[in-house]
Design a protein around this motif. Structure first.
Motif, PDB file in Angstrom:
ATOM      1  N   TYR A 175       0.839  -1.209   0.000  1.00  0.00           N
ATOM      2  CA  TYR A 175       0.000   0.000   0.000  1.00  0.00           C
ATOM      3  C   TYR A 175       0.870   1.254   0.000  1.00  0.00           C
ATOM      4  O   TYR A 175       0.694   2.178   0.789  1.00  0.00           O
ATOM      5  CB  TYR A 175      -0.955   0.001   1.200  1.00  0.00           C
ATOM      6  N   LYS A 176       1.840   1.270  -0.911  1.00  0.00           N
ATOM      7  CA  LYS A 176       2.785   2.380  -0.968  1.00  0.00           C
ATOM      8  C   LYS A 176       2.157   3.602  -1.632  1.00  0.00           C
ATOM      9  O   LYS A 176       1.312   3.483  -2.501  1.00  0.00           O
ATOM     10  CB  LYS A 176       4.036   1.967  -1.748  1.00  0.00           C
ATOM     11  N   ASN A 177       2.607   4.752  -1.220  1.00  0.00           N
ATOM     12  CA  ASN A 177       2.188   6.015  -1.829  1.00  0.00           C
ATOM     13  C   ASN A 177       3.300   6.466  -2.775  1.00  0.00           C
ATOM     14  O   ASN A 177       4.350   6.928  -2.339  1.00  0.00           O
ATOM     15  CB  ASN A 177       1.924   7.057  -0.745  1.00  0.00           C
ATOM     16  N   SER A 178       3.066   6.328  -4.065  1.00  0.00           N
ATOM     17  CA  SER A 178       4.104   6.650  -5.058  1.00  0.00           C
ATOM     18  C   SER A 178       4.449   8.132  -5.090  1.00  0.00           C
ATOM     19  O   SER A 178       5.517   8.515  -5.565  1.00  0.00           O
ATOM     20  CB  SER A 178       3.651   6.198  -6.455  1.00  0.00           C
ATOM     21  N   GLU A 179       3.532   8.965  -4.590  1.00  0.00           N
ATOM     22  CA  GLU A 179       3.763  10.408  -4.612  1.00  0.00           C
ATOM     23  C   GLU A 179       4.177  10.946  -3.235  1.00  0.00           C
ATOM     24  O   GLU A 179       4.198  12.150  -3.016  1.00  0.00           O
ATOM     25  CB  GLU A 179       2.494  11.123  -5.071  1.00  0.00           C
ATOM     26  N   GLU A 180       4.502  10.039  -2.352  1.00  0.00           N
ATOM     27  CA  GLU A 180       4.855  10.457  -0.998  1.00  0.00           C
ATOM     28  C   GLU A 180       6.130  11.299  -0.980  1.00  0.00           C
ATOM     29  O   GLU A 180       7.090  11.024  -1.705  1.00  0.00           O
ATOM     30  CB  GLU A 180       5.066   9.221  -0.112  1.00  0.00           C
ATOM     31  N   HIS A 181       6.121  12.295  -0.134  1.00  0.00           N
ATOM     32  CA  HIS A 181       7.292  13.147   0.044  1.00  0.00           C
ATOM     33  C   HIS A 181       8.190  12.538   1.115  1.00  0.00           C
ATOM     34  O   HIS A 181       7.756  12.310   2.244  1.00  0.00           O
ATOM     35  CB  HIS A 181       6.867  14.555   0.470  1.00  0.00           C
ATOM     36  N   ASN A 217      18.530  -3.835  13.877  1.00  0.00           N
ATOM     37  CA  ASN A 217      18.197  -3.440  12.515  1.00  0.00           C
ATOM     38  C   ASN A 217      16.691  -3.388  12.339  1.00  0.00           C
ATOM     39  O   ASN A 217      15.947  -4.053  13.067  1.00  0.00           O
ATOM     40  CB  ASN A 217      18.829  -4.389  11.495  1.00  0.00           C
ATOM     41  N   ARG A 218      16.247  -2.583  11.372  1.00  0.00           N
ATOM     42  CA  ARG A 218      14.816  -2.449  11.088  1.00  0.00           C
ATOM     43  C   ARG A 218      14.437  -3.283   9.874  1.00  0.00           C
ATOM     44  O   ARG A 218      15.224  -3.443   8.951  1.00  0.00           O
ATOM     45  CB  ARG A 218      14.459  -0.978  10.848  1.00  0.00           C
ATOM     46  N   LEU A 219      13.217  -3.775   9.853  1.00  0.00           N
ATOM     47  CA  LEU A 219      12.754  -4.599   8.745  1.00  0.00           C
ATOM     48  C   LEU A 219      12.777  -3.852   7.411  1.00  0.00           C
ATOM     49  O   LEU A 219      13.062  -4.432   6.372  1.00  0.00           O
ATOM     50  CB  LEU A 219      11.334  -5.101   9.024  1.00  0.00           C
ATOM     51  N   SER A 220      12.469  -2.566   7.447  1.00  0.00           N
ATOM     52  CA  SER A 220      12.310  -1.819   6.192  1.00  0.00           C
ATOM     53  C   SER A 220      13.576  -1.102   5.741  1.00  0.00           C
ATOM     54  O   SER A 220      13.545  -0.362   4.752  1.00  0.00           O
ATOM     55  CB  SER A 220      11.180  -0.789   6.342  1.00  0.00           C
ATOM     56  N   GLU A 221      14.696  -1.310   6.404  1.00  0.00           N
ATOM     57  CA  GLU A 221      15.917  -0.569   6.082  1.00  0.00           C
ATOM     58  C   GLU A 221      16.347  -0.722   4.628  1.00  0.00           C
ATOM     59  O   GLU A 221      16.584   0.262   3.920  1.00  0.00           O
ATOM     60  CB  GLU A 221      17.068  -1.015   7.007  1.00  0.00           C
ATOM     61  N   THR A 222      16.486  -1.969   4.165  1.00  0.00           N
ATOM     62  CA  THR A 222      16.974  -2.209   2.800  1.00  0.00           C
ATOM     63  C   THR A 222      16.023  -1.623   1.771  1.00  0.00           C
ATOM     64  O   THR A 222      16.447  -0.968   0.807  1.00  0.00           O
ATOM     65  CB  THR A 222      17.148  -3.717   2.554  1.00  0.00           C
ATOM     66  N   LEU A 223      14.730  -1.839   1.971  1.00  0.00           N
ATOM     67  CA  LEU A 223      13.720  -1.307   1.051  1.00  0.00           C
ATOM     68  C   LEU A 223      13.757   0.213   1.020  1.00  0.00           C
ATOM     69  O   LEU A 223      13.707   0.830  -0.046  1.00  0.00           O
ATOM     70  CB  LEU A 223      12.334  -1.792   1.486  1.00  0.00           C
ATOM     71  N   GLU A 224      13.865   0.834   2.179  1.00  0.00           N
ATOM     72  CA  GLU A 224      13.888   2.299   2.254  1.00  0.00           C
ATOM     73  C   GLU A 224      15.148   2.865   1.611  1.00  0.00           C
ATOM     74  O   GLU A 224      15.096   3.904   0.950  1.00  0.00           O
ATOM     75  CB  GLU A 224      13.793   2.740   3.717  1.00  0.00           C
ATOM     76  N   LYS A 225      16.239   2.186   1.818  1.00  0.00           N
ATOM     77  CA  LYS A 225      17.502   2.673   1.253  1.00  0.00           C
ATOM     78  C   LYS A 225      17.410   2.738  -0.267  1.00  0.00           C
ATOM     79  O   LYS A 225      17.806   3.731  -0.890  1.00  0.00           O
ATOM     80  CB  LYS A 225      18.640   1.747   1.682  1.00  0.00           C
ATOM     81  N   LYS A 226      16.831   1.690  -0.871  1.00  0.00           N
ATOM     82  CA  LYS A 226      16.665   1.672  -2.327  1.00  0.00           C
ATOM     83  C   LYS A 226      15.691   2.745  -2.782  1.00  0.00           C
ATOM     84  O   LYS A 226      15.919   3.456  -3.755  1.00  0.00           O
ATOM     85  CB  LYS A 226      16.154   0.294  -2.768  1.00  0.00           C
ATOM     86  N   THR A 227      14.581   2.869  -2.050  1.00  0.00           N
ATOM     87  CA  THR A 227      13.525   3.811  -2.443  1.00  0.00           C
ATOM     88  C   THR A 227      13.975   5.255  -2.313  1.00  0.00           C
ATOM     89  O   THR A 227      13.778   6.080  -3.222  1.00  0.00           O
ATOM     90  CB  THR A 227      12.254   3.596  -1.599  1.00  0.00           C
ATOM     91  N   ILE A 228      14.612   5.584  -1.201  1.00  0.00           N
ATOM     92  CA  ILE A 228      15.015   6.969  -0.946  1.00  0.00           C
ATOM     93  C   ILE A 228      16.135   7.395  -1.879  1.00  0.00           C
ATOM     94  O   ILE A 228      16.137   8.524  -2.402  1.00  0.00           O
ATOM     95  CB  ILE A 228      15.443   7.136   0.533  1.00  0.00           C
ATOM     96  N   ILE A 229      17.081   6.487  -2.141  1.00  0.00           N
ATOM     97  CA  ILE A 229      18.180   6.812  -3.076  1.00  0.00           C
ATOM     98  C   ILE A 229      17.621   7.012  -4.483  1.00  0.00           C
ATOM     99  O   ILE A 229      18.023   7.905  -5.236  1.00  0.00           O
ATOM    100  CB  ILE A 229      19.242   5.695  -3.065  1.00  0.00           C
ATOM    101  N   LYS A 230      16.632   6.181  -4.862  1.00  0.00           N
ATOM    102  CA  LYS A 230      16.022   6.274  -6.190  1.00  0.00           C
ATOM    103  C   LYS A 230      15.325   7.616  -6.379  1.00  0.00           C
ATOM    104  O   LYS A 230      15.340   8.194  -7.464  1.00  0.00           O
ATOM    105  CB  LYS A 230      15.023   5.123  -6.351  1.00  0.00           C
ATOM    106  N   ARG A 231      14.693   8.111  -5.305  1.00  0.00           N
ATOM    107  CA  ARG A 231      13.980   9.382  -5.404  1.00  0.00           C
ATOM    108  C   ARG A 231      14.961  10.545  -5.449  1.00  0.00           C
ATOM    109  O   ARG A 231      14.662  11.607  -5.896  1.00  0.00           O
ATOM    110  CB  ARG A 231      13.044   9.548  -4.198  1.00  0.00           C
TER     111      ARG A 231
END
Length: 457
Positions: free
Chosen positions: A412-418, A443-457
């Motif tokens: 349920y990701k928000n593609s337009e999230e800031h 460590n947090r469960l979402s770390e790897t996913l967030e790292k990819k997402t935030i760097i991509k943005r």
């Protein structure tokens, strides 16, 4: 006399309920369709019955209420004092100071704090500083507890403060000269939860961890466990009912272990939400997560609860986040009236059964650890770290496969999230340093996913 409503209905056994369910399943397999297999190896049934409690007779002690607390990391005594007084004025019933430097002025830090309980944890081990706190507690008649955990520091950093002999010597000296503190030995269980240990491991490691201290002081002239209640610092995750049962099981297990050593059988639980399931993506959902986690802490019987700010993992301490976190606790107490029922989980067929199962499995694991040489021995050999890593990897796989869902993060990701402004090192890089043993890494469960997402943005 009015006839009881229940007298109008016939008794229905657990067997009859199961037969009815199987009939309604229309041929589907009961075990496959309705039995949930938890990470803890406990099969969760679709219903629980009074018959489940027939062989369970382990009443859990429970505080009548809890105190809302605020954690304050102290760099400067004056600033720390101002934050504490402000929090007390806004409803905090206790304050938890984490002191980073030994030269910090204690008198200035607690200035004008009168009856509010004070908890102090230092990022250093200093017998002279703890003695000063004890003397100040005596002179000021303040309610002060200190958190010291030399084994927890070893597990977290991979090193003793000095070395095994000197650290234990300091602990003995503190035990001999602290007569006015409410407690000073704490067991840091939150490290294991935030590193990915399942609940049975958290409970068993807590027992094995504290057992090292019990063994050390058992034949000493001054035994702090006979003067003070031990404090367990516990991180609460998102598995609502299991977390309630975890705290209740912890009290049962400690009472059992303490009885063997003939020390104080009650304990204190200082609880707070875990970082493990908190996210940067859709970060406002963290408010919902911390609310239910605080509810688990309340219903499970925590003595003190310090909430986590919704933006704690990526933002510096700020007035808005702090205020919201405290308000969540105030709502639970003053608007939801969670403190009006003593031991509310008592008698729940489900929670009582879970409590018993967690306690039994944790006790078995604890015995295996002791047979394997004890907690310190297994920590030094890397067995504890290996077992936690295995559990963390299994949970990570479930998250990656969307079998564990963190809304707004892996589903349920928000593609337009800031993406918020990152003020902290949320993706810490590995630093090569010399350690006595491999530390337990949070460590947090979402770390790897967030790292990819935030760097991509």
């Amino acid at each position: 006399m009015t006839k009881s409503l229940f007298d109008s209905f016939e008794h229905v056994s657990a067997k009859q309920w199961k037969q009815k369910i199987q009939f309604d399943l229309k041929g589907a397999d009961y075990n496959e369709a309705l039995i949930y297999k938890s990470l803890e190896g406990i099969d969760i049934k679709p219903f629980y019955h009074q018959e489940d409690l027939v062989n369970i007779d382990t009443p859990v002690t429970h505080p009548t209420s809890w105190k809302n607390s605020l954690k304050i990391i102290v760099e400067d005594a004056t600033t720390g004092n101002q934050k504490a007084l402000d929090a007390i004025n806004k409803g905090a019933e206790s304050v938890f100071f984490i002191i980073k430097k030994e030269h910090l002025d204690l008198e200035q830090l607690v200035k004008n704090i009168k009856e509010t309980p004070i908890f102090i944890e230092t990022e250093f081990l200093s017998t002279s500083y703890i003695k000063n706190i004890d003397n100040y507690a005596k002179d000021s008649n303040l309610n002060i507890s200190v958190f010291i955990d030399i084994i927890g520091n070893l597990a977290k950093t991979g090193n003793w403060y000095t070395n095994l002999k000197e650290d234990h010597k300091s602990l003995e000296e503190i035990a001999q000269h602290t007569n006015h503190l409410n407690s000073f030995i704490s067991i840091d269980i939150d490290l294991y939860q935030n590193a990915g240990a399942i609940m049975i491991q958290q409970l068993a490691y807590a027992l094995a961890h504290v057992n090292e201290y019990l063994n050390h002081f058992d034949k000493k002239e001054v035994n702090p466990f006979k003067k003070h209640e031990v404090v367990f610092k516990v991180a609460i995750g998102g598995n609502y009912f299991f977390e309630i049962a975890k705290l209740r099981a912890l009290r049962l297990l400690w009472s059992t272990l303490a009885s063997e050593y003939k020390v104080i059988k009650t304990c204190k639980i200082f609880a707070y939400p875990s970082h493990r399931n908190k996210t940067i993506l859709d970060y406002n959902v963290n408010m919902l997560r911390t609310t239910t986690e605080c509810m688990s802490a309340v219903l499970g019987g925590a003595d003190n609860i310090a909430n986590l700010s919704y933006d704690d993992i990526y933002n510096l301490e700020n007035d808005f986040g702090t205020r919201i976190s405290l308000n969540q606790l105030l709502i639970l107490k003053n608007e939801s009236y969670f403190d009006q029922v003593q031991n509310p989980a008592s008698g729940s067929y489900y929670i009582e059964t879970l409590t018993n199962q967690l306690a039994e499995k944790a006790l078995l694991l604890f015995k295996n650890i002791e047979e394997g040489g004890g907690f310190l021995s297994q920590l030094k050999s890397g067995i504890i770290q290996k077992k936690i890593k295995e559990s963390a990897q299994k949970e990570q796989e479930l998250f990656d496969n969307e079998e564990i869902i963190l809304t707004g993060s892996n589903k349920y990701k928000n593609s337009e999230e800031h993406t918020p402004s990152i003020q902290k090192p949320v993706f810490p890089e590995k630093k090569v340093r010399k350690t006595l043993l491999q530390p337990v890494i949070k460590n947090r469960l979402s770390e790897t996913l967030e790292k990819k997402t935030i760097i991509k943005r």
